[in-house]
Design an enzyme around this catalytic site. Structure first.
Site, PDB file in Angstrom:
ATOM      1  N   CYS A  31     -28.536  17.347 -29.829  1.00 48.16           N
ATOM      2  CA  CYS A  31     -29.980  17.284 -29.633  1.00 48.16           C
ATOM      3  C   CYS A  31     -30.278  16.170 -28.635  1.00 48.16           C
ATOM      4  CB  CYS A  31     -30.681  17.006 -30.960  1.00 48.16           C
ATOM      5  SG  CYS A  31     -30.243  15.397 -31.683  1.00 48.16           S
ATOM      6  N   CYS A 118     -32.810   7.119 -32.373  1.00 50.94           N
ATOM      7  CA  CYS A 118     -33.514   8.302 -31.891  1.00 50.94           C
ATOM      8  C   CYS A 118     -35.018   8.053 -31.927  1.00 50.94           C
ATOM      9  CB  CYS A 118     -33.172   9.501 -32.763  1.00 50.94           C
ATOM     10  SG  CYS A 118     -34.135  10.980 -32.372  1.00 50.94           S
ATOM     11  N   GLU A 148     -29.836   6.566 -41.935  1.00 53.54           N
ATOM     12  CA  GLU A 148     -31.245   6.693 -41.551  1.00 53.54           C
ATOM     13  C   GLU A 148     -32.173   6.221 -42.665  1.00 53.54           C
ATOM     14  OE1 GLU A 148     -34.532  10.112 -40.550  1.00 53.54           O
ATOM     15  OE2 GLU A 148     -32.458  10.515 -39.946  1.00 53.54           O
ATOM     16  N   THR A 187     -35.211  12.655 -41.173  1.00 56.98           N
ATOM     17  CA  THR A 187     -35.407  13.668 -40.130  1.00 56.98           C
ATOM     18  C   THR A 187     -34.464  14.857 -40.248  1.00 56.98           C
ATOM     19  OG1 THR A 187     -33.880  12.602 -38.581  1.00 56.98           O
ATOM     20  CG2 THR A 187     -36.194  11.926 -38.484  1.00 56.98           C
ATOM     21  N   CYS A 217     -37.154  16.496 -37.832  1.00 62.38           N
ATOM     22  CA  CYS A 217     -37.215  16.590 -36.372  1.00 62.38           C
ATOM     23  C   CYS A 217     -37.086  18.028 -35.891  1.00 62.38           C
ATOM     24  CB  CYS A 217     -36.156  15.695 -35.739  1.00 62.38           C
ATOM     25  SG  CYS A 217     -34.497  16.401 -35.700  1.00 62.38           S
ATOM     26  N   SER A 245     -22.354  14.160 -41.769  1.00 67.79           N
ATOM     27  CA  SER A 245     -23.529  14.546 -40.986  1.00 67.79           C
ATOM     28  C   SER A 245     -24.502  15.311 -41.875  1.00 67.79           C
ATOM     29  CB  SER A 245     -23.110  15.410 -39.796  1.00 67.79           C
ATOM     30  OG  SER A 245     -24.231  16.043 -39.210  1.00 67.79           O
ATOM     31  N   SER A 246     -25.647  14.709 -42.159  1.00 72.88           N
ATOM     32  CA  SER A 246     -26.621  15.327 -43.042  1.00 72.88           C
ATOM     33  C   SER A 246     -27.112  16.661 -42.494  1.00 72.88           C
ATOM     34  CB  SER A 246     -27.812  14.386 -43.252  1.00 72.88           C
ATOM     35  OG  SER A 246     -28.833  15.017 -43.993  1.00 72.88           O
ATOM     36  N   SER A 290     -24.913  16.590 -33.882  1.00 73.31           N
ATOM     37  CA  SER A 290     -23.988  15.608 -33.307  1.00 73.31           C
ATOM     38  C   SER A 290     -22.618  16.206 -32.998  1.00 73.31           C
ATOM     39  CB  SER A 290     -23.834  14.406 -34.253  1.00 73.31           C
ATOM     40  OG  SER A 290     -23.499  14.827 -35.560  1.00 73.31           O
TER      41      SER A 290
END
Length: 350
Positions: A31, A118, A148, A187, A217, A245-246, A290
């Protein structure tokens, strides 16, 4: 939303391999926030030379981290790991965001830092701080321990924010003042799961104030929507991404709910268990925000080696977002090779 399907003709000779249709989701992979974070590290290495220190993984992907390490980045967990003789070198904060205490610590150590948070995470920070400034207790919907979440909670004074993860948490949450609450979210959550948590909180606390804009997001929403459209009828759905990685883990869950018979998270083609995969006719593939495109290509080629594969591009929207890097780096030129790194297209060999 109707899925747009474009077939890519496979020029490979037809042999005894079983036929396979691969539904390749779009959008997928990097992203704008991940692009920006990687770009910051690459530009800092060009502008200031190695080493460039990075606090925590710049994004949740080992392939990206190891590649940047090969270029001269050094990843640390805390700022006190940076040697005194390197304190003039930049330290980059990861895309997930950091608590306010981290830049304060950097300043106290006379470190030069570049914040790669971000912009959409920064927006959540501002929304949370606005709630608190207006006298509302902040509810953060997210996953405990995620960087985060740690960063967002660290923007606010202790005791002014509460973490709610699930509908069950929302059922038992007891605020001091039920009429002065505001919420924000991580996000990278499941859009559907989060909607359920918010609905339960609103049911219990009718005066709950929403953020000024959605916290989840665009990239998370877009990737989940593409998976929803492509997963139904898939014998197997693969999400390329890291286990920490969520947003990638949410895609695995979304695919199952949307009708995939099986769904798995894969970091590299070498992880594929072909006995477990067995006989399949339809495969869905997406990638977390990612995950580099080069690994998607690697996995497709692994299936092409075993199947007579036809790729269908299952595209639900086009993404055009672009986030500017830090002011200090905007005049540093990026070569075509640099952009291959930034876009996740660099060769597998470093």
């Amino acid at each position: 939303m109707n899925i747009q399907v474009t077939e890519q003709a496979d020029a490979r000779p037809i042999d005894a391999k079983p036929e396979l249709t691969i539904r390749l989701c779009g959008p997928r992979g990097f992203c704008a926030g991940v692009d920006r974070a990687i770009q910051i590290v690459v530009l800092a290495l060009k502008a200031y030379g190695a080493p460039v220190y990075v606090r925590h993984e710049i994004v949740h992907n080992r392939y990206v981290v190891e590649g940047l390490e090969a270029k001269g980045a050094i990843f640390v967990e805390e700022l006190n790991e940076i040697p005194a003789e390197h304190r003039q070198q930049p330290v980059v904060f990861s895309a997930h965001g950091v608590p306010k205490s981290v830049p304060e610590d950097a300043q106290s150590r006379n470190l030069f830092y570049l914040d790669a948070t971000c912009p959409l995470v920064s927006k959540v920070h501002k929304q949370a701080m606005r709630h608190q400034r207006l006298g509302r207790h902040v509810i953060l919907i997210g996953h405990a321990g995620h960087p985060e979440v740690i960063g967002t909670m660290g923007q606010l004074p202790e005791g002014t924010v509460s973490l709610v993860e699930t509908i069950a948490d929302a059922d038992v949450y007891v605020p001091i003042d039920p009429d002065n609450l505001g919420y924000v979210t991580q996000t990278t959550l499941s859009v559907d799961d989060t909607a359920g948590v918010i609905a339960r909180l609103q049911e219990r606390f009718p005066n709950l104030t929403a953020p000024s804009a959605d916290s989840i997001c665009y990239a998370t929403t877009n990737r989940q929507e593409a998976v929803k459209q492509a997963a139904d009828g898939c014998d197997l759905f693969i999400t390329v991404g890291a286990p920490n990685s969520s947003n990638s883990k949410r895609l695995v869950e979304v695919a199952l709910r949307a009708g995939a018979k099986r769904s798995m998270l894969v970091q590299r083609a070498s992880e594929l268990n072909w006995d477990e995969i067995g006989t399949i006719r339809t495969l869905g593939i997406s990638a977390g925000a990612s995950a580099p495109e080069v690994i998607v290509d690697e996995i497709i080629e692994a299936f092409r080696a075993r199947f007579d594969a036809k790729v269908e591009l299952a595209i639900t929207t086009e993404e055009t977002e672009n986030f500017l890097v830090n002011r200090e780096l905007r005049e540093v030129p990026l070569t075509q090779e640099d952009m291959a790194w930034v876009n996740g297209e660099r060769p597998l060999s470093v």
